[in-house]
Structure formats: C-alpha cells, structure tokens
Design an enzyme around this catalytic site. Sequence first.
Site, PDB file in Angstrom:
ATOM      1  N   HIS A  37       0.778  -1.340  -0.064  1.00  0.00           N
ATOM      2  CA  HIS A  37       0.002  -0.075   0.158  1.00  0.00           C
ATOM      3  C   HIS A  37       0.899   1.264   0.102  1.00  0.00           C
ATOM      4  O   HIS A  37       0.533   2.147  -0.700  1.00  0.00           O
ATOM      5  CB  HIS A  37      -0.781  -0.141   1.031  1.00  0.00           C
ATOM      6  CG  HIS A  37      -1.797  -1.123   1.587  1.00  0.00           C
ATOM      7  ND1 HIS A  37      -1.540  -1.933   2.332  1.00  0.00           N
ATOM      8  CD2 HIS A  37      -2.898  -1.476   0.777  1.00  0.00           C
ATOM      9  CE1 HIS A  37      -2.664  -3.021   2.348  1.00  0.00           C
ATOM     10  NE2 HIS A  37      -3.447  -2.494   1.476  1.00  0.00           N
ATOM     11  N   MET A 148      -0.789  -4.693  -8.868  1.00  0.00           N
ATOM     12  CA  MET A 148      -0.704  -5.660  -9.809  1.00  0.00           C
ATOM     13  C   MET A 148      -0.824  -7.063  -9.074  1.00  0.00           C
ATOM     14  O   MET A 148      -1.131  -8.118  -9.637  1.00  0.00           O
ATOM     15  CB  MET A 148       0.292  -5.923 -10.687  1.00  0.00           C
ATOM     16  CG  MET A 148       0.308  -4.678 -11.931  1.00  0.00           C
ATOM     17  SD  MET A 148      -1.208  -4.504 -12.708  1.00  0.00           S
ATOM     18  CE  MET A 148      -1.275  -6.276 -13.718  1.00  0.00           C
ATOM     19  N   VAL A 176       4.613  -5.830  -4.495  1.00  0.00           N
ATOM     20  CA  VAL A 176       5.770  -5.476  -3.474  1.00  0.00           C
ATOM     21  C   VAL A 176       5.699  -7.155  -2.721  1.00  0.00           C
ATOM     22  O   VAL A 176       4.819  -7.439  -2.184  1.00  0.00           O
ATOM     23  CB  VAL A 176       5.470  -4.361  -2.820  1.00  0.00           C
ATOM     24  CG1 VAL A 176       6.517  -4.500  -1.336  1.00  0.00           C
ATOM     25  CG2 VAL A 176       5.367  -3.375  -3.365  1.00  0.00           C
TER      26      VAL A 176
HETATM   27  P1  AMP Z   1      -6.297  -3.892  -0.433  1.00  0.00           P
HETATM   28  O1  AMP Z   1      -6.088  -3.085   0.833  1.00  0.00           O
HETATM   29  O2  AMP Z   1      -5.986  -5.215   0.049  1.00  0.00           O
HETATM   30  O3  AMP Z   1      -7.822  -3.636  -0.724  1.00  0.00           O
HETATM   31  O4  AMP Z   1      -5.486  -3.191  -1.211  1.00  0.00           O
HETATM   32  C1  AMP Z   1      -5.300  -1.907  -1.959  1.00  0.00           C
HETATM   33  C2  AMP Z   1      -4.487  -1.835  -2.863  1.00  0.00           C
HETATM   34  O5  AMP Z   1      -3.150  -2.133  -2.583  1.00  0.00           O
HETATM   35  C3  AMP Z   1      -4.831  -2.448  -4.140  1.00  0.00           C
HETATM   36  O6  AMP Z   1      -4.729  -1.816  -5.330  1.00  0.00           O
HETATM   37  C4  AMP Z   1      -4.071  -3.650  -3.991  1.00  0.00           C
HETATM   38  O7  AMP Z   1      -3.592  -4.378  -5.379  1.00  0.00           O
HETATM   39  C5  AMP Z   1      -2.558  -3.083  -3.468  1.00  0.00           C
HETATM   40  N1  AMP Z   1      -1.707  -3.921  -3.102  1.00  0.00           N
HETATM   41  C6  AMP Z   1      -1.948  -5.087  -2.185  1.00  0.00           C
HETATM   42  N2  AMP Z   1      -0.892  -5.804  -1.843  1.00  0.00           N
HETATM   43  C7  AMP Z   1       0.079  -5.216  -2.668  1.00  0.00           C
HETATM   44  C8  AMP Z   1       1.510  -5.694  -2.785  1.00  0.00           C
HETATM   45  N3  AMP Z   1       1.934  -6.512  -2.170  1.00  0.00           N
HETATM   46  N4  AMP Z   1       2.129  -4.919  -3.805  1.00  0.00           N
HETATM   47  C9  AMP Z   1       1.403  -3.898  -4.387  1.00  0.00           C
HETATM   48  N5  AMP Z   1       0.244  -3.460  -4.234  1.00  0.00           N
HETATM   49  C10 AMP Z   1      -0.602  -4.143  -3.498  1.00  0.00           C
END
Ligand code: AMP
Length: 281
Positions: A37, A148, A176
């Site tokens: 994030h 992604m 990440v």
């Molecule tokens: P979430 O809180 O799981 O809804 O994620 C919020 C945003 O962070 C979304 O666009 C996810 O794809 C991104 N995100 C979550 N984990 C990762 C990661 N390990 N690497 C890159 N982006 C991430």
Amino acid sequence: MKVIRSVKEMQNTMLEQKSSGKSIGFVPTMGYLHEGHLTLIKQARRENDVVAVSIFVNPLQFGANEDLSTYPRDFERDSQLAEESGADYLFYPDASEMYPRPLAIKVTVGDRTDVLCGRSRPGHFDGVAAVLLKLFNIVVPDFAYFGMKDAQQVAVIDMLITDYNIPVTLKTVETVRESDGLAKSSRNVYLQPNEREEAVILNKSLNEAREGIINGERDPEKVLSFMRERIQQNSSGTIDYIELYSYPELKPVKEIKGTIIIALAVKFTKARLIDNTIISI
Ligand code: AMP
C-alpha cells in the site's frame, strides 16, 4: 494529513482542490497498511499535488462465508503510515456513511469475472466496481493507483473506467514482496508459522513457471500441472485455483503467446492468499 469520515465533506474538499487546479492522486485500500500500500501512496505523492487515501473494508465485496468480520484493522497505525508516506487526506467512512440504504442501482461486471477470483468469489467484483464508482465520484481523482497483486481487479477496473467514461487514469504498481518472495498482504498475519514458511512456494512456483515459458514451454496444461504438483508437495494449503489466461482479457489460451497471466489462490487455515505473474513473449 486530514482524516475525513463524511462523504459530503470529502467530496467538497476534493472538488475545491480540483477547482484550484491541483491534480489529485487516489489510493483506495481496505487498511491494515503494509509496504505494498505504501508503495502506491508514495508513487501517488511523486506524481500529484494532492494525495488521497481511503480505508474502507467494503462489505459489498465480501461473500457470506468470507472474512469481513475478521479482516485485520488498526486505524491508528494506518493513519501514521499513510501520513508518513505522503497522504494529505485519509478518507475513513463507516459502512452506514457509504451505504445509508442498500444500493437500488446495482453494478454487474459481465466480462473478465468468470475465472479466477471472480469464479471463486461470486459477486466480489460487482462489489469492487460499485464501491469504486462511488469512491471515484467522491474523490474525483485524476489518477488512481492499484497493485498488480490484484491483477484481475485491475482488468475489471480498466473496463469500468472505459465503459462508464470515468475521467480518471489508472496507474498500476508491481507487486511488493517480502524478502523471500511472498507477496505482501494484509492477510499474511493470519498465517500460522509453518504456513508462513510454506507460502514461499506460491511465488517460487510462479517464477519456475515463468522460467519454463522463457525457455520455450508453450503448453498451458504442462505449466499448470507442474505448478500444482510443486504447491501440493510443498504446502499444507488447499489450491483454490491455478489458471493461465490471456491478459487483460482473461480468456483461455491453447498455446502460450502474447501477454498471459498465471494466477493462483491457495487457502491456508485462516488466510486465502493470491499471487500472479504476467509474462509477455
Ligand atoms: P487492499 O487493501 O487489499 O484492498 O489493497 C489496496 C491496494 O493495494 C490494491 O490496489 C492492491 O492491489 C494493492 N496491494 C495490496 N498488496 C499489494 C502488494 N503486495 N504489492 C502491491 N500492491 C498491493
């Protein structure tokens, strides 16, 4: 950084910023922030005058037997991390603020959702599309940042923006990972110690598959059965799916060519993990 909990106040604040000519970068999240994030927030910071982050665990995108009530939360820590990463506004509404009554006008995603998480989690992407339509109207961003790691989500949002002519540009950020390759996820805290060790095989098998393809393998079935075996032999998790499609269309391919995605979901005791790799040949 200002924390805003009211839809009206957030919308008025963002419209004011926009009318003064500032560009707005937006990072929607469900909180329990980690390096993934924060990478999105930092990129938004570099590319915009104003950075808005939202934290909202959206009930519409959770199925009846999923982890809505146990989804990890830590607002104090999140707000500190968001501020340190460069957020100007943190939008943190509660569910009744976002959905004062059940939505009378539903969003149904009719393409790119019959596979992967769309198939395993019926209605999930309808809920994602609905909340993003609301958030885009509330935050009025110029750029919106997505990871992604959720590649199917990116493929769906791309269609949402196009189909509904939403004046926002989609920006994507590479997954990440932890130092051993495990994709960072808010749900990783629910892995038991042995599962945390085993989970390394998810990314490892994706990398091995990628290597095989780079070395000439073109048969999707061979790639997938190799991965299935690697994961079954090296983890106690249950495979929800391992699939290979064209990307971003998410259509089956007989032969590996062009841009494809290999994506997987594996269920451990208290956490279902997803990961993917996209390969262009
Ligand atoms: P979430 O809180 O799981 O809804 O994620 C919020 C945003 O962070 C979304 O666009 C996810 O794809 C991104 N995100 C979550 N984990 C990762 C990661 N390990 N690497 C890159 N982006 C991430």
